[in-house]
Design a protein around this motif. Structure first.
Motif, PDB file in Angstrom:
ATOM      1  N   PRO A  52       0.830  -1.215   0.000  1.00  0.00           N
ATOM      2  CA  PRO A  52       0.000   0.000   0.000  1.00  0.00           C
ATOM      3  C   PRO A  52       0.858   1.256   0.000  1.00  0.00           C
ATOM      4  CG  PRO A  52       0.059  -0.983   2.182  1.00  0.00           C
ATOM      5  CD  PRO A  52       0.780  -1.933   1.274  1.00  0.00           C
ATOM      6  N   LEU A  53       0.268   2.362  -0.377  1.00  0.00           N
ATOM      7  CA  LEU A  53       0.995   3.633  -0.395  1.00  0.00           C
ATOM      8  C   LEU A  53       1.515   3.999   0.983  1.00  0.00           C
ATOM      9  CD1 LEU A  53      -1.303   5.766  -2.737  1.00  0.00           C
ATOM     10  CD2 LEU A  53       0.864   4.664  -3.325  1.00  0.00           C
ATOM     11  N   SER A  54       0.761   3.635   2.024  1.00  0.00           N
ATOM     12  CA  SER A  54       1.185   3.978   3.382  1.00  0.00           C
ATOM     13  C   SER A  54       2.511   3.320   3.742  1.00  0.00           C
ATOM     14  CB  SER A  54       0.103   3.562   4.379  1.00  0.00           C
ATOM     15  OG  SER A  54      -0.191   2.182   4.260  1.00  0.00           O
ATOM     16  N   LEU A  55       2.747   2.095   3.253  1.00  0.00           N
ATOM     17  CA  LEU A  55       4.018   1.421   3.534  1.00  0.00           C
ATOM     18  C   LEU A  55       5.160   2.093   2.782  1.00  0.00           C
ATOM     19  CD1 LEU A  55       5.581  -0.859   4.864  1.00  0.00           C
ATOM     20  CD2 LEU A  55       5.017  -2.323   2.926  1.00  0.00           C
ATOM     21  N   LYS A 128      -7.502  13.548  -6.700  1.00  0.00           N
ATOM     22  CA  LYS A 128      -7.256  12.148  -6.386  1.00  0.00           C
ATOM     23  C   LYS A 128      -7.839  11.767  -5.039  1.00  0.00           C
ATOM     24  CE  LYS A 128      -3.304  11.167  -9.301  1.00  0.00           C
ATOM     25  NZ  LYS A 128      -1.976  10.562  -9.375  1.00  0.00           N
ATOM     26  N   TYR A 129      -8.293  10.524  -4.956  1.00  0.00           N
ATOM     27  CA  TYR A 129      -8.861  10.002  -3.726  1.00  0.00           C
ATOM     28  C   TYR A 129      -7.852   9.050  -3.085  1.00  0.00           C
ATOM     29  CZ  TYR A 129     -13.234  11.748  -5.680  1.00  0.00           C
ATOM     30  OH  TYR A 129     -14.207  12.561  -6.212  1.00  0.00           O
ATOM     31  N   PRO A 130      -7.528   9.244  -1.813  1.00  0.00           N
ATOM     32  CA  PRO A 130      -6.593   8.322  -1.149  1.00  0.00           C
ATOM     33  C   PRO A 130      -7.188   6.928  -1.062  1.00  0.00           C
ATOM     34  CG  PRO A 130      -7.612   9.813   0.446  1.00  0.00           C
ATOM     35  CD  PRO A 130      -7.999  10.318  -0.921  1.00  0.00           C
ATOM     36  N   GLU A 131      -6.312   5.939  -0.944  1.00  0.00           N
ATOM     37  CA  GLU A 131      -6.768   4.550  -0.948  1.00  0.00           C
ATOM     38  C   GLU A 131      -7.645   4.207   0.252  1.00  0.00           C
ATOM     39  OE1 GLU A 131      -3.398   2.022  -1.342  1.00  0.00           O
ATOM     40  OE2 GLU A 131      -3.053   2.528  -3.438  1.00  0.00           O
ATOM     41  N   ASP A 132      -7.546   4.998   1.343  1.00  0.00           N
ATOM     42  CA  ASP A 132      -8.352   4.703   2.511  1.00  0.00           C
ATOM     43  C   ASP A 132      -9.660   5.495   2.549  1.00  0.00           C
ATOM     44  OD1 ASP A 132      -7.206   7.146   2.877  1.00  0.00           O
ATOM     45  OD2 ASP A 132      -6.453   6.766   4.902  1.00  0.00           O
ATOM     46  N   MET A 138     -15.175   1.949  -2.220  1.00  0.00           N
ATOM     47  CA  MET A 138     -16.358   1.546  -2.988  1.00  0.00           C
ATOM     48  C   MET A 138     -15.959   1.171  -4.415  1.00  0.00           C
ATOM     49  SD  MET A 138     -19.094   4.428  -1.653  1.00  0.00           S
ATOM     50  CE  MET A 138     -20.524   3.821  -2.581  1.00  0.00           C
ATOM     51  N   ALA A 139     -15.051   1.966  -4.997  1.00  0.00           N
ATOM     52  CA  ALA A 139     -14.585   1.684  -6.355  1.00  0.00           C
ATOM     53  C   ALA A 139     -13.870   0.332  -6.416  1.00  0.00           C
ATOM     54  CB  ALA A 139     -13.665   2.800  -6.835  1.00  0.00           C
ATOM     55  N   LEU A 140     -13.009   0.067  -5.431  1.00  0.00           N
ATOM     56  CA  LEU A 140     -12.289  -1.214  -5.391  1.00  0.00           C
ATOM     57  C   LEU A 140     -13.268  -2.382  -5.223  1.00  0.00           C
ATOM     58  CD1 LEU A 140      -9.177  -0.372  -3.174  1.00  0.00           C
ATOM     59  CD2 LEU A 140      -9.144  -1.076  -5.558  1.00  0.00           C
ATOM     60  N   TYR A 141     -14.247  -2.196  -4.349  1.00  0.00           N
ATOM     61  CA  TYR A 141     -15.229  -3.250  -4.074  1.00  0.00           C
ATOM     62  C   TYR A 141     -15.996  -3.616  -5.342  1.00  0.00           C
ATOM     63  CZ  TYR A 141     -19.184  -5.645  -1.849  1.00  0.00           C
ATOM     64  OH  TYR A 141     -20.130  -6.567  -1.490  1.00  0.00           O
ATOM     65  N   PHE A 142     -16.482  -2.602  -6.052  1.00  0.00           N
ATOM     66  CA  PHE A 142     -17.263  -2.866  -7.254  1.00  0.00           C
ATOM     67  C   PHE A 142     -16.369  -3.387  -8.381  1.00  0.00           C
ATOM     68  CE2 PHE A 142     -19.978  -1.242 -10.912  1.00  0.00           C
ATOM     69  CZ  PHE A 142     -20.921  -2.239 -10.762  1.00  0.00           C
ATOM     70  N   HIS A 143     -15.148  -2.870  -8.463  1.00  0.00           N
ATOM     71  CA  HIS A 143     -14.224  -3.318  -9.516  1.00  0.00           C
ATOM     72  C   HIS A 143     -13.920  -4.810  -9.364  1.00  0.00           C
ATOM     73  CE1 HIS A 143     -10.247  -3.925 -11.450  1.00  0.00           C
ATOM     74  NE2 HIS A 143     -10.748  -3.108 -12.360  1.00  0.00           N
ATOM     75  N   LYS A 144     -13.754  -5.262  -8.115  1.00  0.00           N
ATOM     76  CA  LYS A 144     -13.477  -6.681  -7.892  1.00  0.00           C
ATOM     77  C   LYS A 144     -14.644  -7.545  -8.353  1.00  0.00           C
ATOM     78  CE  LYS A 144     -12.233 -10.019  -4.291  1.00  0.00           C
ATOM     79  NZ  LYS A 144     -11.957 -10.219  -2.839  1.00  0.00           N
ATOM     80  N   GLN A 145     -15.866  -7.119  -8.031  1.00  0.00           N
ATOM     81  CA  GLN A 145     -17.040  -7.885  -8.445  1.00  0.00           C
ATOM     82  C   GLN A 145     -17.195  -7.886  -9.964  1.00  0.00           C
ATOM     83  OE1 GLN A 145     -20.004  -5.786  -5.979  1.00  0.00           O
ATOM     84  NE2 GLN A 145     -20.364  -7.726  -4.961  1.00  0.00           N
ATOM     85  N   VAL A 146     -17.024  -6.715 -10.575  1.00  0.00           N
ATOM     86  CA  VAL A 146     -17.173  -6.604 -12.019  1.00  0.00           C
ATOM     87  C   VAL A 146     -16.086  -7.403 -12.736  1.00  0.00           C
ATOM     88  CG1 VAL A 146     -17.023  -4.985 -13.946  1.00  0.00           C
ATOM     89  CG2 VAL A 146     -18.401  -4.409 -11.968  1.00  0.00           C
ATOM     90  N   SER A 147     -14.888  -7.443 -12.172  1.00  0.00           N
ATOM     91  CA  SER A 147     -13.792  -8.198 -12.789  1.00  0.00           C
ATOM     92  C   SER A 147     -14.142  -9.676 -12.892  1.00  0.00           C
ATOM     93  CB  SER A 147     -12.506  -8.015 -11.972  1.00  0.00           C
ATOM     94  OG  SER A 147     -12.092  -6.667 -11.987  1.00  0.00           O
ATOM     95  N   GLU A 148     -14.781 -10.208 -11.849  1.00  0.00           N
ATOM     96  CA  GLU A 148     -15.171 -11.621 -11.879  1.00  0.00           C
ATOM     97  C   GLU A 148     -16.240 -11.863 -12.950  1.00  0.00           C
ATOM     98  OE1 GLU A 148     -16.394 -12.455  -7.928  1.00  0.00           O
ATOM     99  OE2 GLU A 148     -14.371 -12.332  -7.085  1.00  0.00           O
ATOM    100  N   VAL A 149     -17.174 -10.923 -13.069  1.00  0.00           N
ATOM    101  CA  VAL A 149     -18.212 -11.047 -14.095  1.00  0.00           C
ATOM    102  C   VAL A 149     -17.584 -10.993 -15.486  1.00  0.00           C
ATOM    103  CG1 VAL A 149     -20.231  -9.943 -15.121  1.00  0.00           C
ATOM    104  CG2 VAL A 149     -20.024 -10.084 -12.632  1.00  0.00           C
TER     105      VAL A 149
END
Length: 260
Positions: A52-55, A128-132, A138-149
């Motif tokens: 992550p960016l924080s690390l 820009k929106y920070p990762e946290d 929300m974008a990451l959550y939906f992207h993961k679901q859409v990627s599987e579809v």
């Protein structure tokens, strides 16, 4: 007195990589970030890792905004590759050891990059929106679901280069401008990726926002339980008449069924 020993661990890197990385025009932050990536990949005998960016910010002693800009530059120059999104919602990164693919265009940034020229901001844009942030998550959550579809449908190329910053901004607009509750947004995300028709027709946050009202109505209509038919009301006097008739026929009064 510090006394590092290879017995306590070491990072194995091919000499050919070291010889070529020194020829690349990198600023100090970029070089330190590459060393952090080496530490968490080659240092653990693996090719990729979620960082992550924080690390990065912690290890090179700077801000997340700064390392985000430098990481973007390294990715654009094909020195670092993004493999995917990890379970902690950070990017899974790998070092591109094929140095022939690296871009060595001049880097104009200094150690602390100079501010970009002032430009008129676009309407309804927050940068820009920070990762946290909730919208990026929300974008990451939906992207993961859409990627599987998309993978199941064989259309991965349609979202291969999805801009998660743009997706996060669409979710911000959905919540702040369209006044949609975040829980309702999540429920619709879950539903639309399971619906036989919509799952392959809504493959981006922008399309989800455009169709959100129709999707929410459709989802709720499918979730409304079917009500049992209402039994007609019977007047108690009808039962009294039946009882009198039962008695006149000489039947046992205790055997009469008083139920409706």
């Amino acid at each position: 007195m510090a006394s590092p020993q290879t017995d306590n661990g070491f990072t194995r890197i091919a000499n050919e990589i070291l010889e070529n990385i020194t020829k690349v025009n990198l600023n100090g932050t970029q070089l330190r970030m590459i060393m952090v990536l080496w530490r968490y990949t080659y240092g653990f005998r693996r090719k990729e890792h979620e960082i992550p960016l924080s690390l990065f910010a912690e290890k090179v002693n700077t801000t997340k905004g700064h390392v985000d800009r430098e990481l973007t530059a390294l990715i654009d120059r094909k020195i670092i590759n993004v493999v995917g999104i990890g379970p902690r919602r950070g990017r899974i990164l790998s070092f591109n050891k094929n140095y022939e693919e690296w871009s060595d265009r001049p880097v104009n940034q200094t150690e602390e990059p100079t501010p970009p020229p002032k430009v008129k901001p676009k309407k309804e844009t927050k940068g820009k929106y920070p990762e946290d942030s909730s919208y990026y998550r929300m974008a990451l959550y939906f992207h993961k679901q859409v990627s599987e579809v998309a993978k199941d449908a064989g259309v991965e190329h349609l979202i291969a280069k999805a801009n998660l910053q743009s997706w996060a901004d669409d979710f911000r607009k959905l919540v702040e401008l369209d006044k949609v509750d975040k829980q309702l947004a999540k429920d619709v995300m879950n539903w639309v990726t399971q619906d036989p028709f919509w799952r392959t027709n809504v493959l981006s946050a922008k399309k989800l926002r455009e169709k959100f009202t129709d999707l929410a109505i459709k989802m709720k209509s499918q979730n409304i339980p079917k009500q049992a038919p209402v039994q007609p009301h019977r007047d108690i006097r009808d039962k009294e008449i039946e009882f009198q008739r039962w008695m006149q026929e000489g039947n046992d009064p205790d055997a009469f069924d008083w139920r409706n």
